[in-house]
Design an enzyme around this catalytic site. Structure first.
Site, PDB file in Angstrom:
ATOM      1  N   GLU A   1      13.445 -17.655   5.556  1.00  0.00           N
ATOM      2  CA  GLU A   1      12.905 -18.514   6.616  1.00  0.00           C
ATOM      3  C   GLU A   1      11.813 -19.428   6.067  1.00  0.00           C
ATOM      4  O   GLU A   1      11.697 -20.597   6.439  1.00  0.00           O
ATOM      5  CB  GLU A   1      12.352 -17.633   7.754  1.00  0.00           C
ATOM      6  CG  GLU A   1      12.295 -18.344   9.100  1.00  0.00           C
ATOM      7  CD  GLU A   1      12.119 -17.346  10.254  1.00  0.00           C
ATOM      8  OE1 GLU A   1      12.991 -17.305  11.136  1.00  0.00           O
ATOM      9  OE2 GLU A   1      11.126 -16.595  10.261  1.00  0.00           O
ATOM     10  N   GLU A  42      13.455 -22.159   4.358  1.00  0.00           N
ATOM     11  CA  GLU A  42      14.072 -23.056   5.346  1.00  0.00           C
ATOM     12  C   GLU A  42      13.014 -23.984   5.932  1.00  0.00           C
ATOM     13  O   GLU A  42      13.241 -25.186   6.094  1.00  0.00           O
ATOM     14  CB  GLU A  42      14.746 -22.235   6.457  1.00  0.00           C
ATOM     15  CG  GLU A  42      15.523 -23.104   7.448  1.00  0.00           C
ATOM     16  CD  GLU A  42      16.118 -22.305   8.617  1.00  0.00           C
ATOM     17  OE1 GLU A  42      16.015 -21.070   8.621  1.00  0.00           O
ATOM     18  OE2 GLU A  42      16.682 -22.967   9.518  1.00  0.00           O
ATOM     19  N   CYS A 101      14.190 -14.089  15.009  1.00  0.00           N
ATOM     20  CA  CYS A 101      14.398 -12.660  14.759  1.00  0.00           C
ATOM     21  C   CYS A 101      14.362 -11.812  16.021  1.00  0.00           C
ATOM     22  O   CYS A 101      14.470 -10.605  15.964  1.00  0.00           O
ATOM     23  CB  CYS A 101      13.395 -12.145  13.748  1.00  0.00           C
ATOM     24  SG  CYS A 101      11.760 -12.776  14.015  1.00  0.00           S
ATOM     25  N   SER A 128      15.672 -21.453  13.655  1.00  0.00           N
ATOM     26  CA  SER A 128      15.974 -21.092  12.262  1.00  0.00           C
ATOM     27  C   SER A 128      17.371 -20.485  12.216  1.00  0.00           C
ATOM     28  O   SER A 128      17.775 -19.776  13.128  1.00  0.00           O
ATOM     29  CB  SER A 128      14.949 -20.076  11.770  1.00  0.00           C
ATOM     30  OG  SER A 128      15.472 -19.367  10.668  1.00  0.00           O
ATOM     31  N   LYS A 131      18.963  -5.886  20.911  1.00  0.00           N
ATOM     32  CA  LYS A 131      19.640  -5.757  19.609  1.00  0.00           C
ATOM     33  C   LYS A 131      20.996  -5.076  19.771  1.00  0.00           C
ATOM     34  O   LYS A 131      21.883  -5.234  18.938  1.00  0.00           O
ATOM     35  CB  LYS A 131      18.754  -5.027  18.615  1.00  0.00           C
ATOM     36  CG  LYS A 131      17.572  -5.911  18.185  1.00  0.00           C
ATOM     37  CD  LYS A 131      17.074  -5.617  16.792  1.00  0.00           C
ATOM     38  CE  LYS A 131      16.095  -6.679  16.307  1.00  0.00           C
ATOM     39  NZ  LYS A 131      14.780  -6.569  16.969  1.00  0.00           N
ATOM     40  N   GLU A 148      23.046  -8.027  20.409  1.00  0.00           N
ATOM     41  CA  GLU A 148      23.173  -8.826  19.191  1.00  0.00           C
ATOM     42  C   GLU A 148      24.203  -8.209  18.240  1.00  0.00           C
ATOM     43  O   GLU A 148      25.043  -8.916  17.668  1.00  0.00           O
ATOM     44  CB  GLU A 148      21.811  -8.905  18.492  1.00  0.00           C
ATOM     45  CG  GLU A 148      21.813  -9.745  17.219  1.00  0.00           C
ATOM     46  CD  GLU A 148      20.493  -9.658  16.464  1.00  0.00           C
ATOM     47  OE1 GLU A 148      19.857  -8.591  16.495  1.00  0.00           O
ATOM     48  OE2 GLU A 148      20.113 -10.669  15.840  1.00  0.00           O
ATOM     49  N   GLU A 194      30.200 -12.896  15.496  1.00  0.00           N
ATOM     50  CA  GLU A 194      29.854 -13.418  14.166  1.00  0.00           C
ATOM     51  C   GLU A 194      29.072 -12.391  13.334  1.00  0.00           C
ATOM     52  O   GLU A 194      28.844 -12.583  12.156  1.00  0.00           O
ATOM     53  CB  GLU A 194      29.089 -14.736  14.284  1.00  0.00           C
ATOM     54  CG  GLU A 194      27.756 -14.679  15.007  1.00  0.00           C
ATOM     55  CD  GLU A 194      27.840 -14.840  16.526  1.00  0.00           C
ATOM     56  OE1 GLU A 194      28.929 -14.565  17.104  1.00  0.00           O
ATOM     57  OE2 GLU A 194      26.846 -15.219  17.139  1.00  0.00           O
ATOM     58  N   CYS A 242       7.648  -6.916  19.105  1.00  0.00           N
ATOM     59  CA  CYS A 242       8.599  -5.789  19.122  1.00  0.00           C
ATOM     60  C   CYS A 242       7.946  -4.462  19.470  1.00  0.00           C
ATOM     61  O   CYS A 242       8.606  -3.568  20.009  1.00  0.00           O
ATOM     62  CB  CYS A 242       9.288  -5.663  17.779  1.00  0.00           C
ATOM     63  SG  CYS A 242      10.208  -7.138  17.349  1.00  0.00           S
TER      64      CYS A 242
END
Ligand SMILES: Cc1cc2nc3c(=O)[nH]c(=O)nc-3n(C[C@H](O)[C@H](O)[C@H](O)COP(=O)(O)O)c2cc1C
Ligand code: SF4
Ligand code: SF4
Ligand code: SF4
Ligand code: SF4
Ligand code: FES
Lengths: 422, 574
Positions: free
Chosen positions: B280, B283, B300, B320, B359, B362, B367, B505
């Site tokens: 990141e 990036e 994230c 990102s 999550k 996710e 993908e 988190c």
């Protein structure tokens, strides 16, 4: 108290004598004269006059109006709001509708005087959505008052400005409860919410707010015109003035009556309502609408007097009187009343939401003939919890009719008990 | 401070003006039972369990909603109070699927606890529950309306903190329900699966979708190598499940207990947090140097991804392209580690222990799999589910001796740890970016609140002459504000860290039930404590990460990274 006049037309004096659509006719019948007088006084003077009159709210709780106004005047925060509660959802009540349809300016004048006294610039009239006729009449009346300069900017060149908006409640019975009414105007679902202590300090948009019933406001111009002292001589020492009574049920002449406070229920039924039809006997009378107490025939001599009634844990509430003769099925009536509340509960708090469901089940057990002594005990504990622990007046008052029946007609329940389990 | 004299159960005390009776009672050692009250939320006063007797009041008063007054005389245990409390609990139970032994919340339930404490064993009222379908449509959240006591805590959380209002009161009177509008399935709403509603629900009406059994099956399948990764925030909260002080760091016990459960390899998500920082960070530098879309937004937090995809799809180019550390980990496990240990990806079962419910969602994105069937992360367990597994297996968490993570993905830097707290990703990224660009070590970052935008903080750093402005936000109601700024072109930031959950988190929707702000602060402090204790504090100094680049990934943003560590997003506007 001996010279109480049963019929005393103060608030209803102009009923049918004037055309409600005509502000000029109102004015020619002494209308807006109290407003003119008020504009020459200070807010404190007006509030003192109202305090002297000993006027109590006519919406049900009988709270002293002058004290409420004083609280609003002293409350910190601006803008402040004034709201006329014309939601009138209590079954058996129709007095506010009559007041709006027959003499709309009397209400408007009362609101303006109160708003001026507490220095409020914005007012609302919250009218029950079903009252379409009343809504139209009030709309027209407000417009006329604006044209005449009683409302709007710089009222009668006094430098004081104030206007009133109409808000129509599409909601339910509970919307008439003041906190539910406030959140409804704020655009949220009509649920009684917890808000800090009273609307007088934190009401609409959390600003100080005066909320009064239609009939309460109607008294104001008369208090100004005759003076608080004179007004306080009408009625009894603890309940001054007159009261509009919505009389219905098994009665020969049902309708709306204005009586001097201190009149007995029996006189209202016999002298105004002309007794009950078919030579039947009165079984019981419900006072104040669905949320009011039920009393037996032998208590009808009780007078419309806050103090006297309080001794027996009674009140006359908004002034509905529903007469029931000896043919009625008491439990059936209680079930219907309970069903009404079950339907109207906003569902927010446990005692009311779940309690009403359980009340219906327990009442059914009596009508089905399967009730036990335990059921009766449980019903009583349940109702006490509802009185004591519900958020708002709906849940607190919903069991009252049943509780009073248990007090005065206990055998209606005990007769139906099928077993005495332990 | 204005102090008032009051009397509670004959004890005279002074308490500050504005204190509720409920909190005043705590000061004399009395815990008044309560269900709808939550210290971080507006008072709702609807359960009526907390009623007390106030001298002079006509009715009982809700102690959560009543502020003390000078001279107030309060009694919390009179017969009247006890009766009302009992009846209220019995009323709730009479419209409840009361089957505690088979309930997900057994032993962790507010209603059950109060019922037990006040001596209600069964309700005297007839049970009137009309069974409704349990909503299992979401891969992350399960809603069981038959357990709901209509306290409204979830509504406040979803509406006020997350700004979403997925849940609301529907209907009125005895028929009031708390559910999505029109009674829709959660999966058909724009719910972001953050699970915050489940953290505040006092009963079992909203919980995570439980996936424990699948993990037991894999562990007991001799043909599977079961690999587990643990997120940074779990090590500072799991102890709470076993009665430890909130904020206790239990990393070693966590590892040991996972080993006791039978996992084959125990790795640390912090490792891929370090990797995320490298990717990141580069990036960001690339976008800064090549005029890419700015501000760049972190990626994230999967609840946040669900939010931007559904509510602000036009702003997706800001995001990102880095996968979350969980998914980078999963991809490495199946796309690199499997081969390294001579296994095929099918023989690997990859589990992650997360503070998060989103999550779970996710991990099930297409993908995030090798072929749409073999997912990089097979099962996500929340902190709460892991605690449940440990209890099922009889692992004594308090007793168990600390152990260490396995190589090679057990080594991480402090930068990876602080991912767990709001602001952590930003700090970790800047530690690396600053050093890569300037060659110097970044001193403490000084974040300041942005005026007029409560909950948004910003900072500026000097990258050898280029001033870079960055911001951090947590919770979606705040994210919404920053998205509006970006939309209007008024966000002159280069880089923004966005976390879906309050506090980051450590405040995730999979953390122990009953989270409060007070608790979150303790967990955040613990996270920074853990950071300080680690010998390596910068991601780019993690030797294991560097080795991975040397042996396999070659370079940040390289071809392999692109394939394994980066992803793309979908417009899912509803
Ligand atoms: C369930 C419920 C319904 C009510 N409905 C009305 C109503 O329709 N009209 C009204 O004036 N007051 C109603 N009230 C009383 C109001 O809350 C409030 O006390 C009243 O408007 C105050 O006015 P007053 O002081 O002039 O009586 C209701 C109260 C409860 C608990
Ligand atoms: S008492 Fe009934 S109407 Fe009033 S808040 Fe409670 S549920 Fe709503
Ligand atoms: S929600 Fe609580 S009270 Fe209800 S069944 Fe589950 S554990 Fe028991
Ligand atoms: S998971 Fe998050 S978005 Fe979904 S209903 Fe719960 S709080 Fe709202
Ligand atoms: S789902 Fe849970 S938090 Fe939401 S209202 Fe029901 S019991 Fe309360
Ligand atoms: S905790 Fe006070 S009413 Fe629910």
């Amino acid at each position: 108290m001996s010279n109480i006049e049963i019929t005393k037309n103060i608030l209803t004096a102009r009923f049918d004598a004037i055309n409600p659509d005509s502000i000029d006719e109102y004015i020619s019948h002494n209308g807006y004269s109290a407003l003119k007088k008020s504009l020459l006084k200070t807010g404190e003077e007006i509030i003192n006059d109202i305090k002297t009159s000993n006027l109590r709210g006519r919406g049900g709780a009988a709270f002293p109006t002058g004290i409420k106004m004083e609280a609003v005047l002293k409350a910190y925060g601006s803008p402040k709001y004034i709201i006329c509660n014309a939601d009138e959802g209590e079954p058996g009540n129709f007095k506010d509708r009559y007041l709006m349809e027959k003499d709309p300016h009397q209400i408007i004048e009362g609101i303006i005087i109160c708003a001026y006294a507490t220095d409020i610039k914005h007012g609302y009239i919250f009218i029950r959505g079903e009252y379409i006729n009343a809504i139209n009449i009030m709309r027209k009346a407000l417009e006329q008052a604006r044209v005449k300069g009683y409302l709007g900017d710089n009222i009668l060149d006094s430098g004081y400005s104030f206007d009133i908006e109409i808000y129509t409640g599409a909601g339910s019975y509970v919307c008439g409860e003041e906190f539910a009414l406030l959140v409804t105007i704020e655009g949220k679902p009509g649920r009684s919410t917890y808000k800090p202590p009273f609307p007088t300090t934190s009401g609409l948009y959390n600003k100080p707010t005066q909320i009064n019933n239609v009939e309460t406001f109607c008294n104001i111009p008369h208090i100004i015109n005759m003076g608080g002292e004179e007004f306080s001589k009408i009625g009894t020492s603890s309940s001054t003035g007159t009261k509009l009574i919505s009389l219905s049920g098994n009665i020969i002449s049902p309708g709306l009556y204005e009586v001097e406070l201190g009149t007995s229920i029996r006189d209202i039924i016999n002298k105004l309502g002309n007794g009950i039809p078919n030579n039947r006997k009165i079984k019981m009378v419900q006072i104040g609408g669905a949320s009011g107490p039920i009393i037996p025939e032998n208590m009808l001599d009780i007078k419309l007097d806050t103090k006297e009634m309080k001794k027996l844990d009674l009140c006359f509430g908004s002034g509905a009187i529903i007469v029931m003769d000896d043919r009625i099925d008491v439990l059936d009536i209680l079930k219907r009343i309970t069903e009404f509340f079950h339907h109207e509960s906003c569902g927010k708090c446990t005692p009311c939401r779940e309690g009403l469901t359980q009340m219906l089940i327990l009442l059914d057990r009596f009508t089905d003939g399967i009730a036990t002594t335990n059921d009766l005990a449980l019903l009583e504990i349940l109702m006490e919890t509802m009185n004591q622990a519900s958020i708002c007046g709906l849940g607190q008052a919903a069991p009252i009719a049943t509780q009073k029946v248990l007090e005065y007609f206990r055998e209606e329940f005990t007769n139906k008990i099928c077993s005495t389990d332990s | 401070m204005n102090m008032l004299n009051i009397k509670i159960n004959n004890k005279e005390i002074k308490v500050a003006k504005g204190t509720s009776i409920l909190n005043a009672a705590k000061e004399v050692g009395i815990n008044i039972p309560n269900l709808c009250y939550h210290p971080d939320q507006e008072v709702k006063a609807n359960c009526r369990v907390c009623v007390v007797e106030v001298h002079g009041a006509k009715t009982l008063q809700a102690s959560c909603a009543t502020e003390v007054k000078e001279g107030m005389v309060i009694r919390t245990n009179t017969q009247k109070v006890r009766q009302a409390r009992k009846v209220v609990i019995e009323l709730l139970l009479a419209n409840h699927d009361m089957d505690c032994t088979s309930c997900k919340k057994n032993n962790q339930c507010g209603l059950q606890e109060i019922a037990a404490n006040i001596g209600v064993r069964e309700s005297r009222f007839e049970n009137v529950l009309e069974k409704q379908e349990i909503d299992t449509s979401s891969p992350a959240i399960e809603r069981d309306p038959n357990k709901c006591i209509r306290c409204g805590r979830c509504i406040q959380m979803c509406t006020e903190v997350q700004g979403l209002a997925i849940l609301d009161y529907v209907g009125r009177g005895g028929l009031v329900d708390i559910k999505p509008a029109f009674g829709m399935y959660l999966n058909n709403t724009a719910c972001v699966a953050c699970g915050q509603c489940s953290v505040v629900c006092p009963v079992a009406a909203i919980t995570e979708k439980e996936d424990i059994e699948q993990v037991w099956e894999a562990i007991n399948n001799p043909n599977k190598t079961v690999i587990v990764q643990t997120a940074p925030a779990v090590r500072v909260s799991l102890g709470e499940e076993f009665g430890m002080e909130p904020g206790k760091i239990v990393t070693g016990k966590l590892v040991a207990s996972l080993r006791a459960l039978g996992f084959d390899k125990i790795f640390d998500t912090d490792f891929t947090a370090d990797l995320t920082i490298i990717e990141e960070g580069h990036e960001l530098l690339k976008r800064l140097n090549e005029g890419g879309t700015l501000p760049m937004l972190t990626s994230c937090s999967p609840g946040w991804i669900n939010f931007i995809e559904q509510y602000y799809p036009n702003l997706l180019p800001h995001l990102s392209s880095c996968k979350s550390p969980q998914q980078m980990f999963g991809a490495l496990v199946k796309g690199y580690y499997a081969e390294k240990i001579g296994k095929s990806p099918e023989d690997i079962f990859s589990v992650s222990i997360m503070p998060c419910t989103a999550k779970k969602f996710e991990a099930k994105r297409e993908e995030m799999s090798i072929d749409g069937k073999n997912f990089d992360v097979d099962v996500v367990l929340t902190t709460r589910e892991l605690a449940k597994m440990l209890r099922q297996a009889g692992v004594d968490f308090n007793m168990i001796e600390e152990e260490k993570y396995d190589a090679p993905f057990g080594l991480s830097s402090g930068a990876g740890v602080i991912f767990g707290a709001t602001g952590g990703v930003m700090e970790a990224a800047l530690r690396t970016v600053y050093e890569v660009v300037t060659g110097k070590t970044l001193e403490n970052l000084d974040f300041k609140a942005v005026r007029g935008l409560e909950g948004i903080k910003e900072a500026k750093i000097d990258l050898d002459g280029t001033i870079v402005k960055v911001a951090i936000v947590h919770s979606l109601s705040k994210a919404k504000k920053i998205m509006e700024l970006i939309k209007e072109g008024k966000a002159d930031y280069s880089f923004i860290e966005i976390m879906c959950c309050p506090g980051g988190c450590i405040g995730g929707g999979g953390q122990p039930f009953g989270g409060t702000d007070e608790l979150r602060i303790k967990r955040i402090n613990a996270i920074y404590e853990a950071d300080k204790e680690l010998p390596i504090r910068k991601s780019h100094e993690n030797p294991a990460v560097n080795k991975l680049y040397k042996e396999f990934l070659i370079e940040p943003l390289g071809e392999k990274s692109h394939h394994l560590l980066h992803t793309k997003y979908v417009d899912r506007k509803k």
